[in-house]
Enzyme design. Structure first.
Site, PDB file in Angstrom:
ATOM      1  N   GLY A  62     -52.137  13.912  -4.288  1.00  0.00           N
ATOM      2  CA  GLY A  62     -52.755  12.670  -3.564  1.00  0.00           C
ATOM      3  C   GLY A  62     -53.862  13.388  -2.350  1.00  0.00           C
ATOM      4  CB  SER A  63     -55.057  11.894   0.613  1.00  0.00           C
ATOM      5  OG  SER A  63     -55.853  10.490   0.206  1.00  0.00           O
ATOM      6  CB  VAL A  64     -53.106  17.146   0.863  1.00  0.00           C
ATOM      7  CG1 VAL A  64     -52.699  17.497  -0.445  1.00  0.00           C
ATOM      8  CG2 VAL A  64     -53.465  18.579   1.567  1.00  0.00           C
ATOM      9  CE  LYS A  66     -59.136  11.143  -0.582  1.00  0.00           C
ATOM     10  NZ  LYS A  66     -58.803   9.749  -0.070  1.00  0.00           N
TER      11      LYS A  66
END
Length: 199
Positions: A62-64, A66
């Site tokens: 997920g967003s980690v 990015k």
């Protein structure tokens, strides 16, 4: 280990892992997973608990993730700290329309804003600016889709679909940028983030 066990119980999770790494050397300072077992009573333990989830289980980060996409964009020079991007709230990559959480548009944003507001559209812009060959070359250089080589039993490589594979589609270039459609081990993720921190 106590805090980890308490967190798993509090959030009714199936389990959890904590790894503490020295970002300069890559040394593992601490590693714990829950549920765990007493090795003095290994014969009372279900076989699935023998594996160390820090190296033998994978998850969609997920967003980690990015952080990794932005680091690749900066290193390759397709963006700079001064770059801006107009976030309309959506971007089409391949045959897929990618949107931000809450389907919100943020207008003109900086590269820092993309991380602060966790903008899927912004990191998809960065990955498509890199292009598939360069983006996936960076993911390999960060160690995704490969074993780290740590001296622990049962390490797996995670899952990284590569361009040219029958399982890969152009839309993966967008969704992989924010950690969807890719699977990593906890050790792979901390190793990659430590490399960014050590830069």
């Amino acid at each position: 280990e106590q805090e980890l066990a308490e967190g798993v119980r509090k959030y009714d999770a199936d389990g959890g892992t904590i790894i503490v790494m020295d970002p300069k050397t890559g040394a593992i300072l601490a590693m714990a997973s829950y549920p765990s077992y007493d090795p003095n009573r290994f014969y009372d333990v279900p076989l699935e608990l023998y594996n160390n989830p820090a190296v033998s289980e994978q998850y969609e980060p997920g967003s980690v993730f990015k952080t990794i996409t932005m680091a690749a964009g900066l290193d390759a020079g397709v963006i700079t700290l001064e770059s801006t991007f107009y976030d309309s709230g959506m971007i089409e990559v391949g045959e897929r329309l990618i949107q931000n959480p809450g389907q919100r548009a943020h207008g003109l944003v900086s590269m820092t804003d993309i991380l602060v507001y966790s903008l899927n559209v912004g990191v998809a812009y960065v990955s498509t600016s890199l292009g598939e060959e360069t983006f996936y070359a960076y993911l390999r250089r960060f160690g995704f889709g490969c074993e780290t080589g740590i001296d622990l039993y049962g390490e797996i490589a995670g899952s990284l679909k590569m361009p040219g594979s029958s399982k890969w589609s152009r839309s993966d270039l967008g969704t992989n940028s924010f950690g969807q459609g890719i699977a990593v081990t906890p050790l792979q993720m901390i190793t990659a983030v430590a490399a960014v921190a050590n830069r």
